[in-house]
Motif scaffolding. Structure first.
Motif, PDB file in Angstrom:
ATOM      1  N   LYS A 120      -2.278  -9.588 -27.207  1.00 16.16           N
ATOM      2  CA  LYS A 120      -2.456 -10.383 -28.104  1.00 16.16           C
ATOM      3  C   LYS A 120      -3.684  -9.899 -29.374  1.00 16.16           C
ATOM      4  O   LYS A 120      -4.539  -9.760 -28.775  1.00 16.16           O
ATOM      5  N   GLY A 121      -3.164 -10.114 -30.556  1.00 20.58           N
ATOM      6  CA  GLY A 121      -4.199 -10.182 -31.458  1.00 20.58           C
ATOM      7  C   GLY A 121      -5.170 -11.270 -31.491  1.00 20.58           C
ATOM      8  O   GLY A 121      -4.914 -12.496 -31.055  1.00 20.58           O
ATOM      9  N   GLY A 122      -6.525 -11.093 -32.081  1.00 20.49           N
ATOM     10  CA  GLY A 122      -7.240 -12.321 -32.314  1.00 20.49           C
ATOM     11  C   GLY A 122      -8.223 -12.647 -31.092  1.00 20.49           C
ATOM     12  O   GLY A 122      -8.935 -13.777 -31.241  1.00 20.49           O
ATOM     13  N   VAL A 123      -8.106 -11.844 -29.941  1.00 28.25           N
ATOM     14  CA  VAL A 123      -8.906 -12.321 -28.695  1.00 28.25           C
ATOM     15  C   VAL A 123     -10.262 -11.773 -28.520  1.00 28.25           C
ATOM     16  O   VAL A 123     -10.976 -12.045 -27.797  1.00 28.25           O
ATOM     17  N   GLY A 124     -10.572 -10.880 -29.625  1.00 31.18           N
ATOM     18  CA  GLY A 124     -11.871 -10.380 -29.771  1.00 31.18           C
ATOM     19  C   GLY A 124     -12.150  -8.914 -29.060  1.00 31.18           C
ATOM     20  O   GLY A 124     -13.048  -8.525 -28.672  1.00 31.18           O
TER      21      GLY A 124
ATOM     22  N   VAL B  84      -8.838  -8.105 -22.140  1.00 27.49           N
ATOM     23  CA  VAL B  84      -9.356  -9.337 -22.927  1.00 27.49           C
ATOM     24  C   VAL B  84      -8.728 -10.366 -22.900  1.00 27.49           C
ATOM     25  O   VAL B  84      -7.524  -9.964 -23.756  1.00 27.49           O
ATOM     26  N   THR B  85      -9.091 -11.680 -22.641  1.00 28.57           N
ATOM     27  CA  THR B  85      -8.163 -12.880 -22.892  1.00 28.57           C
ATOM     28  C   THR B  85      -8.848 -13.897 -23.285  1.00 28.57           C
ATOM     29  O   THR B  85     -10.120 -13.873 -22.899  1.00 28.57           O
ATOM     30  N   THR B  86      -8.527 -14.771 -24.001  1.00 26.23           N
ATOM     31  CA  THR B  86      -9.091 -16.148 -24.062  1.00 26.23           C
ATOM     32  C   THR B  86      -8.222 -17.022 -23.170  1.00 26.23           C
ATOM     33  O   THR B  86      -7.078 -16.802 -22.698  1.00 26.23           O
ATOM     34  N   PRO B  87      -8.902 -18.557 -23.246  1.00 22.50           N
ATOM     35  CA  PRO B  87      -8.312 -19.340 -22.171  1.00 22.50           C
ATOM     36  C   PRO B  87      -7.146 -20.160 -22.766  1.00 22.50           C
ATOM     37  O   PRO B  87      -7.201 -21.519 -22.931  1.00 22.50           O
ATOM     38  N   GLU B  88      -6.248 -19.393 -23.477  1.00 20.96           N
ATOM     39  CA  GLU B  88      -5.005 -20.018 -24.167  1.00 20.96           C
ATOM     40  C   GLU B  88      -3.779 -19.392 -23.493  1.00 20.96           C
ATOM     41  O   GLU B  88      -3.744 -18.497 -23.076  1.00 20.96           O
TER      42      GLU B  88
ATOM     43  N   ASP C 276     -15.890 -28.325 -18.551  1.00 24.51           N
ATOM     44  CA  ASP C 276     -16.492 -29.501 -17.859  1.00 24.51           C
ATOM     45  C   ASP C 276     -15.529 -30.671 -18.005  1.00 24.51           C
ATOM     46  O   ASP C 276     -15.360 -31.453 -17.170  1.00 24.51           O
ATOM     47  N   ALA C 277     -15.041 -30.784 -19.313  1.00 20.36           N
ATOM     48  CA  ALA C 277     -14.202 -31.891 -19.615  1.00 20.36           C
ATOM     49  C   ALA C 277     -12.760 -31.826 -19.265  1.00 20.36           C
ATOM     50  O   ALA C 277     -11.894 -32.602 -19.388  1.00 20.36           O
ATOM     51  N   HIS C 278     -12.142 -30.858 -18.437  1.00 22.16           N
ATOM     52  CA  HIS C 278     -11.070 -30.506 -17.913  1.00 22.16           C
ATOM     53  C   HIS C 278     -10.042 -30.282 -19.256  1.00 22.16           C
ATOM     54  O   HIS C 278      -8.774 -30.430 -19.245  1.00 22.16           O
ATOM     55  N   HIS C 279     -10.531 -29.665 -20.379  1.00 17.61           N
ATOM     56  CA  HIS C 279      -9.725 -29.449 -21.528  1.00 17.61           C
ATOM     57  C   HIS C 279      -9.454 -28.049 -21.754  1.00 17.61           C
ATOM     58  O   HIS C 279      -8.481 -27.669 -22.639  1.00 17.61           O
ATOM     59  N   MET C 280     -10.059 -27.263 -20.929  1.00 20.24           N
ATOM     60  CA  MET C 280      -9.814 -25.749 -20.770  1.00 20.24           C
ATOM     61  C   MET C 280      -9.865 -25.157 -19.548  1.00 20.24           C
ATOM     62  O   MET C 280     -10.657 -25.746 -18.686  1.00 20.24           O
ATOM     63  N   LEU C 281      -9.126 -24.008 -19.371  1.00 22.23           N
ATOM     64  CA  LEU C 281      -9.104 -23.357 -18.224  1.00 22.23           C
ATOM     65  C   LEU C 281     -10.433 -22.904 -17.574  1.00 22.23           C
ATOM     66  O   LEU C 281     -11.175 -22.017 -18.563  1.00 22.23           O
ATOM     67  N   ASN C 282     -10.746 -22.952 -16.755  1.00 22.20           N
ATOM     68  CA  ASN C 282     -11.876 -22.167 -15.860  1.00 22.20           C
ATOM     69  C   ASN C 282     -11.432 -20.744 -15.896  1.00 22.20           C
ATOM     70  O   ASN C 282     -10.171 -20.458 -15.534  1.00 22.20           O
ATOM     71  N   HIS C 283     -12.388 -19.788 -15.708  1.00 22.12           N
ATOM     72  CA  HIS C 283     -12.127 -18.413 -15.725  1.00 22.12           C
ATOM     73  C   HIS C 283     -11.491 -18.070 -14.308  1.00 22.12           C
ATOM     74  O   HIS C 283     -10.534 -17.378 -14.267  1.00 22.12           O
ATOM     75  N   GLN C 284     -11.720 -19.004 -13.274  1.00 20.37           N
ATOM     76  CA  GLN C 284     -11.228 -18.601 -11.821  1.00 20.37           C
ATOM     77  C   GLN C 284      -9.806 -19.191 -11.983  1.00 20.37           C
ATOM     78  O   GLN C 284      -8.965 -18.360 -11.291  1.00 20.37           O
TER      79      GLN C 284
END
Length: 261
Positions: free
Chosen positions: A11-15, A141-145, A179-187
């Motif tokens: 994917k593009g745009g992940v850095g 490289v991935t983002t949590p999406e 912390d707010a459970h709005h995004m995946l943890n890296h694990q």
């Protein structure tokens, strides 16, 4: 002989380019001889992130066409002597370079450097095939999406089919959202992709944008959590046992996402 490591994602745009520039800088600051290769022919960004855009005279295409020797095309970084850039041409297409030509360039570079980091283009077509041609190993490289993780999963399968071992960097992890459970943890992401975690880069959009615009990688910033994360990743890549910082558990989200894979 050095190590050729392709930095990719699908994917593009992940850095990817930001990771390549910062990780290359971190490895060079430790004392390694490093060259970063922009494999995104037609669209190059690595020179901008490193602040070297005004010094490009020759590119990888000039080497292939015989307009210059490989050493002439390498641009030395202004801040650390052991970091070099091989820029991509903006006047050619990805199809103008063959897999064998890219492999030959990587082989020549690894004979003179400790690390050759190849910044892959987005997608899994010709640009991706060229980027992995000379690779000994890979960094995903991935983002949590969801979209980024799914594309990373696809790329991991392609790399495994070519016996290229991959490690994972999770980029732009926003701690407060975890912390707010709005995004995946890296694990969670590691559990889905089932590859070794090399490191986690925290989200800091303001500093990352300023860093990229100034051509000054955050690795140089001793007070930046992002810079510190890249320095830890460089140490892990060299074999040191450096723990990944822990975050609160958001595994319920990961369990839902895992159903998509």
């Amino acid at each position: 002989m050095g190590r050729v490591i392709v930095i990719t994602s699908g994917k593009g745009g992940v850095g990817k380019s930001t990771v390549t520039a910062n990780l290359g800088t971190a490895l060079a600051l430790i004392g390694n001889k490093v060259v970063v290769v922009d494999a995104d022919v037609g669209l190059r960004n690595l020179d901008l992130i490193l602040g070297l855009e005004g010094r490009i005279f020759y590119t990888s295409m000039d080497v292939i066409l015989g307009n210059c020797e490989l050493e002439q095309a390498l641009i030395r970084d202004r801040r650390v002597k052991d970091l070099k850039l091989l820029a991509a041409s903006q006047e050619h297409n990805k199809t103008d370079i063959s897999v064998e030509q890219m492999k030959d360039i990587c082989l020549s570079l690894k004979s003179e450097h400790d690390y050759v980091l190849v910044d892959s283009s987005a997608g899994i077509e010709q640009g991706f095939q060229n980027a992995i041609a000379g690779a000994d190993e890979a960094i995903i490289v991935t983002t949590p999406e969801v979209a980024a993780i799914r594309d990373a999963d696809r790329v991991i399968g392609l790399l495994q089919s070519k016996n290229i071992e991959a490690q994972l960097i999770v980029n732009r992890l926003f701690h407060e959202m975890v912390d707010a459970h709005h995004m995946l943890n890296h694990q969670d992401i590691v559990d889905i992709l089932m590859i070794k975690l090399l490191g986690v880069i925290p989200e800091d959009p303001r500093k990352i944008i300023v860093s990229s615009n100034r051509g000054l990688p955050l690795t140089y910033n001793q007070y930046s959590p992002v810079g510190a994360a890249y320095r830890r990743i460089a140490q892990r890549l060299m074999g040191e046992e450096i723990p990944v910082p822990a975050f609160k558990d958001a595994r319920w989200f990961g369990n839902l996402l895992s159903k998509l894979f």
